[in-house]
Design a protein around this motif. Structure first.
Motif, PDB file in Angstrom:
ATOM      1  N   PHE A 293      15.054  51.033 -90.613  1.00 45.41           N
ATOM      2  CA  PHE A 293      15.231  51.789 -89.375  1.00 45.41           C
ATOM      3  C   PHE A 293      16.358  51.204 -88.523  1.00 45.41           C
ATOM      4  CE2 PHE A 293      10.790  53.889 -89.054  1.00 45.41           C
ATOM      5  CZ  PHE A 293      11.303  55.070 -89.577  1.00 45.41           C
ATOM      6  N   PHE A 294      16.600  49.908 -88.650  1.00 45.42           N
ATOM      7  CA  PHE A 294      17.702  49.300 -87.907  1.00 45.42           C
ATOM      8  C   PHE A 294      19.062  49.693 -88.494  1.00 45.42           C
ATOM      9  CE2 PHE A 294      14.748  45.536 -86.691  1.00 45.42           C
ATOM     10  CZ  PHE A 294      14.228  46.287 -85.649  1.00 45.42           C
ATOM     11  N   GLY A 295      19.050  50.305 -89.681  1.00 40.60           N
ATOM     12  CA  GLY A 295      20.286  50.820 -90.254  1.00 40.60           C
ATOM     13  C   GLY A 295      20.955  49.921 -91.260  1.00 40.60           C
ATOM     14  N   TYR A 296      20.273  48.885 -91.752  1.00 41.39           N
ATOM     15  CA  TYR A 296      20.901  47.968 -92.699  1.00 41.39           C
ATOM     16  C   TYR A 296      20.876  48.504 -94.132  1.00 41.39           C
ATOM     17  CZ  TYR A 296      21.087  44.617 -88.905  1.00 41.39           C
ATOM     18  OH  TYR A 296      21.367  44.002 -87.709  1.00 41.39           O
ATOM     19  N   TYR A 297      19.986  49.472 -94.413  1.00 43.89           N
ATOM     20  CA  TYR A 297      19.955  50.138 -95.708  1.00 43.89           C
ATOM     21  C   TYR A 297      19.116  51.397 -95.556  1.00 43.89           C
ATOM     22  CZ  TYR A 297      15.988  46.897 -95.566  1.00 43.89           C
ATOM     23  OH  TYR A 297      14.914  46.149 -95.154  1.00 43.89           O
ATOM     24  N   GLU A 298      19.210  52.287 -96.531  1.00 45.45           N
ATOM     25  CA  GLU A 298      18.469  53.540 -96.507  1.00 45.45           C
ATOM     26  C   GLU A 298      17.379  53.520 -97.576  1.00 45.45           C
ATOM     27  OE1 GLU A 298      18.565  56.364 -94.628  1.00 45.45           O
ATOM     28  OE2 GLU A 298      19.993  55.424 -93.270  1.00 45.45           O
ATOM     29  N   LEU A 299      16.219  54.048 -97.233  1.00 44.59           N
ATOM     30  CA  LEU A 299      15.147  54.213 -98.204  1.00 44.59           C
ATOM     31  C   LEU A 299      15.191  55.646 -98.704  1.00 44.59           C
ATOM     32  CD1 LEU A 299      12.168  52.501 -96.343  1.00 44.59           C
ATOM     33  CD2 LEU A 299      13.920  51.472 -97.757  1.00 44.59           C
ATOM     34  N   THR A 300      15.392  55.830 -99.984  1.00 45.27           N
ATOM     35  CA  THR A 300      15.432  57.185-100.532  1.00 45.27           C
ATOM     36  C   THR A 300      14.682  57.230-101.847  1.00 45.27           C
ATOM     37  OG1 THR A 300      17.531  56.720-101.639  1.00 45.27           O
ATOM     38  CG2 THR A 300      17.648  57.763 -99.467  1.00 45.27           C
ATOM     39  N   LEU A 301      14.025  58.341-102.075  1.00 44.66           N
ATOM     40  CA  LEU A 301      13.445  58.590-103.386  1.00 44.66           C
ATOM     41  C   LEU A 301      14.569  59.048-104.313  1.00 44.66           C
ATOM     42  CD1 LEU A 301      10.188  60.435-102.315  1.00 44.66           C
ATOM     43  CD2 LEU A 301      10.375  58.108-103.165  1.00 44.66           C
ATOM     44  N   PRO A 302      14.372  58.985-105.640  1.00 40.15           N
ATOM     45  CA  PRO A 302      15.433  59.397-106.566  1.00 40.15           C
ATOM     46  C   PRO A 302      15.955  60.800-106.236  1.00 40.15           C
ATOM     47  CG  PRO A 302      13.649  58.333-107.753  1.00 40.15           C
ATOM     48  CD  PRO A 302      13.181  58.470-106.341  1.00 40.15           C
ATOM     49  N   THR A 396      18.617  56.082 -81.823  1.00 40.59           N
ATOM     50  CA  THR A 396      17.841  55.268 -80.886  1.00 40.59           C
ATOM     51  C   THR A 396      16.351  55.359 -81.203  1.00 40.59           C
ATOM     52  OG1 THR A 396      19.494  55.659 -79.168  1.00 40.59           O
ATOM     53  CG2 THR A 396      17.342  54.861 -78.452  1.00 40.59           C
ATOM     54  N   VAL A 397      15.883  56.583 -81.529  1.00 38.07           N
ATOM     55  CA  VAL A 397      14.472  56.769 -81.904  1.00 38.07           C
ATOM     56  C   VAL A 397      14.142  55.913 -83.121  1.00 38.07           C
ATOM     57  CG1 VAL A 397      12.781  58.419 -82.805  1.00 38.07           C
ATOM     58  CG2 VAL A 397      14.269  59.075 -80.909  1.00 38.07           C
ATOM     59  N   LYS A 398      15.036  55.900 -84.121  1.00 30.86           N
ATOM     60  CA  LYS A 398      14.788  55.112 -85.336  1.00 30.86           C
ATOM     61  C   LYS A 398      14.712  53.619 -85.020  1.00 30.86           C
ATOM     62  CE  LYS A 398      16.533  55.944 -89.344  1.00 30.86           C
ATOM     63  NZ  LYS A 398      17.455  56.153 -90.479  1.00 30.86           N
ATOM     64  N   VAL A 399      15.589  53.136 -84.145  1.00 33.54           N
ATOM     65  CA  VAL A 399      15.575  51.710 -83.803  1.00 33.54           C
ATOM     66  C   VAL A 399      14.281  51.342 -83.084  1.00 33.54           C
ATOM     67  CG1 VAL A 399      16.667  49.929 -82.399  1.00 33.54           C
ATOM     68  CG2 VAL A 399      18.071  51.446 -83.777  1.00 33.54           C
ATOM     69  N   LEU A 445      17.732  48.819 -75.575  1.00 31.33           N
ATOM     70  CA  LEU A 445      17.690  50.065 -74.802  1.00 31.33           C
ATOM     71  C   LEU A 445      18.614  50.008 -73.595  1.00 31.33           C
ATOM     72  CD1 LEU A 445      13.851  50.792 -75.009  1.00 31.33           C
ATOM     73  CD2 LEU A 445      15.681  52.076 -76.131  1.00 31.33           C
ATOM     74  N   PHE A 446      18.822  48.818 -73.037  1.00 30.27           N
ATOM     75  CA  PHE A 446      19.758  48.670 -71.916  1.00 30.27           C
ATOM     76  C   PHE A 446      21.213  48.602 -72.400  1.00 30.27           C
ATOM     77  CE2 PHE A 446      16.175  47.031 -69.189  1.00 30.27           C
ATOM     78  CZ  PHE A 446      16.294  48.013 -68.214  1.00 30.27           C
ATOM     79  N   GLY A 447      21.410  48.670 -73.737  1.00 31.21           N
ATOM     80  CA  GLY A 447      22.755  48.714 -74.284  1.00 31.21           C
ATOM     81  C   GLY A 447      23.435  47.376 -74.416  1.00 31.21           C
ATOM     82  N   LEU A 448      22.664  46.282 -74.472  1.00 31.84           N
ATOM     83  CA  LEU A 448      23.271  44.955 -74.551  1.00 31.84           C
ATOM     84  C   LEU A 448      23.741  44.604 -75.964  1.00 31.84           C
ATOM     85  CD1 LEU A 448      20.883  42.957 -72.171  1.00 31.84           C
ATOM     86  CD2 LEU A 448      23.079  44.034 -71.655  1.00 31.84           C
ATOM     87  N   PHE A 449      23.240  45.293 -76.979  1.00 28.33           N
ATOM     88  CA  PHE A 449      23.752  45.102 -78.340  1.00 28.33           C
ATOM     89  C   PHE A 449      23.484  46.376 -79.137  1.00 28.33           C
ATOM     90  CE2 PHE A 449      19.388  43.597 -78.487  1.00 28.33           C
ATOM     91  CZ  PHE A 449      18.905  44.101 -79.682  1.00 28.33           C
ATOM     92  N   LYS A 450      24.096  46.472 -80.308  1.00 28.85           N
ATOM     93  CA  LYS A 450      23.987  47.673 -81.139  1.00 28.85           C
ATOM     94  C   LYS A 450      23.574  47.299 -82.562  1.00 28.85           C
ATOM     95  CE  LYS A 450      28.095  49.381 -80.903  1.00 28.85           C
ATOM     96  NZ  LYS A 450      29.169  50.381 -81.125  1.00 28.85           N
ATOM     97  N   PHE A 451      23.161  48.343 -83.320  1.00 29.13           N
ATOM     98  CA  PHE A 451      22.862  48.203 -84.741  1.00 29.13           C
ATOM     99  C   PHE A 451      23.907  48.967 -85.547  1.00 29.13           C
ATOM    100  CE2 PHE A 451      18.676  47.027 -83.087  1.00 29.13           C
ATOM    101  CZ  PHE A 451      18.391  45.935 -83.901  1.00 29.13           C
ATOM    102  N   PRO A 452      23.955  48.738 -86.883  1.00 31.62           N
ATOM    103  CA  PRO A 452      25.031  49.303 -87.695  1.00 31.62           C
ATOM    104  C   PRO A 452      25.234  50.808 -87.577  1.00 31.62           C
ATOM    105  CG  PRO A 452      23.840  47.662 -88.958  1.00 31.62           C
ATOM    106  CD  PRO A 452      23.095  47.822 -87.665  1.00 31.62           C
ATOM    107  N   HIS A 453      24.148  51.594 -87.479  1.00 32.43           N
ATOM    108  CA  HIS A 453      24.348  53.049 -87.475  1.00 32.43           C
ATOM    109  C   HIS A 453      24.509  53.630 -86.068  1.00 32.43           C
ATOM    110  CE1 HIS A 453      20.325  52.935 -86.206  1.00 32.43           C
ATOM    111  NE2 HIS A 453      19.705  53.322 -87.295  1.00 32.43           N
ATOM    112  N   ASP A 454      24.585  52.763 -85.042  1.00 31.51           N
ATOM    113  CA  ASP A 454      24.826  53.255 -83.682  1.00 31.51           C
ATOM    114  C   ASP A 454      26.294  53.631 -83.523  1.00 31.51           C
ATOM    115  OD1 ASP A 454      22.272  53.084 -82.562  1.00 31.51           O
ATOM    116  OD2 ASP A 454      22.463  50.918 -82.341  1.00 31.51           O
ATOM    117  N   GLY A 455      26.537  54.717 -82.794  1.00 29.93           N
ATOM    118  CA  GLY A 455      27.900  55.159 -82.543  1.00 29.93           C
ATOM    119  C   GLY A 455      28.526  54.384 -81.395  1.00 29.93           C
TER     120      GLY A 455
END
Length: 665
Positions: A293-302, A396-399, A445-455
């Motif tokens: 959810f933080f965006g470091y990898y995706e979980l997908t089924l085949p 943001t919801v995912k994070v 949430l206050f915008g002090l840092f971001k995750f990989p998939h944040d714009g």
């Protein structure tokens, strides 16, 4: 990554089903064929129920577990001639393990030739481990006994020695007034309300899933597809409603494998929920989900699954085509819904009651929430204009979900610590970790840092600021509770109990009440003090037990009654400490199944089952020192009901004492 997720899903199913003692879908028969010259052929035949299959000894590595034969005493009493020969097998490709597996359907026959080294050998024992699979795989053990001299053989596993029988009999109480137990014992309304709560949690999870990038953009696309494709508005509404129904059905069906086995050890659900290794496994899985959810990898089924379902929907058309469309949605949205469903599975494992029923209720709620928008927006397409546009808010919801998954992960780690009596994650340490998690969430949430998939950084929305403030206030609440400036009743059951602390405690019992953790010791003290016994069946990892202690027992009136009028005996059914060797024994259930009682929790869980026909916690019983039941049993309830129950039991004890005095004159 796909392979890892599939293996994790498979392993979870196997872990749960491994603990269950249900009816075997394979029926076995055996035959001994004499070949002369001290040679025999051992024949083991399996009749496999329709829809099930089992695996060959020679199935591919990296796939499902093969069948394995162990020939006991081979090499001493007899020798094997060549290997075990199998009947005809089938080959099928496994999408889960991505290998071609070798298996049996309907029937399997195994033959092994042996030559006796000891002419006086009277029997041969063969042990078989195998997997039988349908929607789930059930590991099974089967023992075969071949009589070489024609005498009947009684498997030694069915024998329980005299010492074990004596220890098992010692657990059985000679209860007086036992019919009174048929009173409360956990009301159906309580169970119904619990299921409603689980359904509500599932529904909430479904609503949250709707706000994720995997699902939200699908709503207008799918609704537009149905409304434009259909010749009439009513047909479009019907198709969208059918689509929603199939979504609910699919998620509900995912819970059904957990209902396949209803002939289980009465303590098995508790064993699953409090198993140290399973709790550690859940901890790792939830951390894994959180970082996805933080965006470091995706979980997908085949992707091949989704392609096959999409192709099937195009070919089938009509209602069947809509069903395949719903399956496609479930597959392609897995990267967002999978972790939420994992959280739902974890929550049901922690909740009171039957895990499978709870899971069905939760999955039903999840499916209803996920399906509702597709039906509603098809009925009222103008509402689509009011939908917010897809954007960064979904990330943001995912994070936020990621941080919640991380917090829940440490609940499972705490369970393992409590049950294993490690003494590592004391209450203050657990709360400190939660403070750090929610402090980081607040900073994000206050915008002090971001995750990989944040714009790119943009102006914070009002809702995000409000959520950040609420999260900050929650951190302050946790900090004040850590330093005992306030109680943490809102979180009852999640942190470790208040007596599991770094500070030195006079008592390791709830609220500092003097208690006993051995029934006979507590009973002897109650007899000496001439006080009634409050028997408390509890657990280290029991959420509702903590809620009762922190919400109900802490009430001044209830606390005074418990502390002054009763002898409290708290028996922890999930205590994994090993019993002294001279106290270990084997217990035979009415079904004939024999279970080794090697741990303290196993002893008290069996004690609860055989005397009170109950297996859930918390479970409270009042009785006199000479085992006269003073009131019906009671479980998770409110303060007023519990206080009334205690006072009635105390009054009944006093009346019982007077009757004894009168009858002795």
């Amino acid at each position: 990554m796909k392979r890892l997720i599939s293996n994790i899903t498979f392993f979870l199913i196997v872990l749960v089903s491994f603990a269950q003692d249900g009816e075997d879908p394979v029926k076995w028969s055996q035959e001994l064929v004499s070949l002369g010259d001290l040679q025999y052929e051992l024949v083991m035949k399996a009749n496999i129920e329709e829809g099930w299959h089992m695996y060959s000894q020679f199935t591919a590595d990296g796939g499902s577990l093969p069948s394995e034969f162990t020939y006991v005493d081979s090499g001493t009493g007899y020798e094997l001639i060549d290997g075990t020969v199998e009947s005809e097998t089938l080959k099928e490709y496994s999408d889960i393990f991505e290998v071609e597996e070798t298996l049996f359907k309907n029937e399997a026959i195994f033959k092994q030739r042996i030559r006796l080294l000891n002419p006086d050998l009277s029997q041969v024992k063969v042990e078989l481990f195998y997997q039988v699979c349908k929607e789930v795989c059930i590991p099974q053990d089967k023992d075969f006994y071949f009589s070489l001299d024609g005498t009947d053989i009684k498997p030694e596993e069915e024998n329980v020695d005299a010492a074990s029988m004596a220890k098992a009999d010692a657990l059985k109480l000679d209860l007086k007034n036992k019919e009174i137990l048929k009173g409360i014992g956990g009301s159906s309304s309580g169970k119904d309300s619990g299921l409603l709560v689980i359904f509500g949690l599932g529904f909430l999870g479904g609503l949250i899933a709707l706000l994720t990038p995997c699902v939200f953009p699908m709503i207008p696309l799918t609704v537009s597809f149905f409304t434009k494709k259909s010749q009439t508005r009513s047909k479009g509404i019907f198709d969208a409603g059918l689509y929603g129904f199939f979504i609910v059905l699919i998620y509900f069906l995912l819970s059904l494998p957990f209902h396949l086995f209803d002939s289980v050890d009465s303590q098995i659900l508790n064993t699953i929920a409090t198993n140290i290794w399973l709790n550690l496994f859940f901890f790792l899985i939830f951390v894994f989900f959180a970082f996805s959810f933080f965006g470091y990898y995706e979980l997908t089924l085949p992707s091949s699954w989704a392609n096959k379902m999409d192709s099937a929907s195009n070919r089938a058309g009509g209602g069947l085509g809509i069903f395949f469309m719903a399956v496609t949605l479930a597959i392609v949205s897995f990267s967002c819904t999978g972790p939420i469903l994992g959280g739902l599975l974890g929550s049901t494992a922690l909740a009171e009651g039957d895990v499978a029923t709870n899971l069905s209720a939760g999955m039903l709620g999840f499916g209803v929430a996920l399906a509702l928008p597709f039906a509603l927006f098809a009925m009222f397409p103008a509402w689509l204009q009011s939908l917010p546009k897809s954007g960064g808010w979904m990330n943001t919801v995912k994070v936020v979900l990621g941080f919640l998954e991380l917090a829940l992960a440490f609940k499972f780690l705490s369970n393992a610590d409590l049950v294993g009596n490690w003494g590592i994650f004391k209450r203050e340490i657990f709360l400190g970790i939660w403070i750090l998690i929610f402090l980081l969430l607040s900073m994000y949430l206050f915008g002090l840092f971001k995750f990989p998939h944040d714009g790119p950084r943009t102006k914070l929305s009002g809702l995000r600021k409000i959520t950040a403030v609420v999260t900050s206030l929650f951190c302050l609440y946790l900090i004040s509770g850590t330093f005992q400036l306030t109680n943490l009743k809102l979180l009852s059951g999640f942190p470790p109990p208040d007596f599991y602390t770094l500070a030195e405690q006079e008592s390791d019992c709830p609220l500092g009440i003097d208690c006993f953790k051995d029934f006979e010791a507590g009973r002897a003290y109650a007899e000496k003090e001439n006080k009634p016994i409050l028997l408390d069946f509890t657990g280290w990892a029991c959420v509702n037990c903590r809620k009762m202690e922190e919400h109900v027992w802490s009430d001044p009136e209830v606390f005074q009654l418990l502390n002054e009028e009763f002898v409290l005996i708290s028996l922890y059914v999930d205590d994994r400490k090993t019993l002294p060797e001279n106290e270990q024994f084997k217990f035979r259930y009415e079904s004939g199944r024999v279970k080794s009682i090697d741990e303290i929790g196993e002893k008290w869980g069996t004690f609860q089952t055989i005397n009170f026909n109950a297996a859930s916690q918390p479970y409270y019983v009042m009785l006199s020192p000479d085992l006269y039941l003073l009131n019906s049993s009671i479980q998770n309830t409110d303060t007023a009901t519990y206080e009334k129950w205690l006072k009635e039991g105390l009054k009944n004890f006093q009346a019982y004492q007077r009757n004894i005095v009168i009858s002795s004159r």
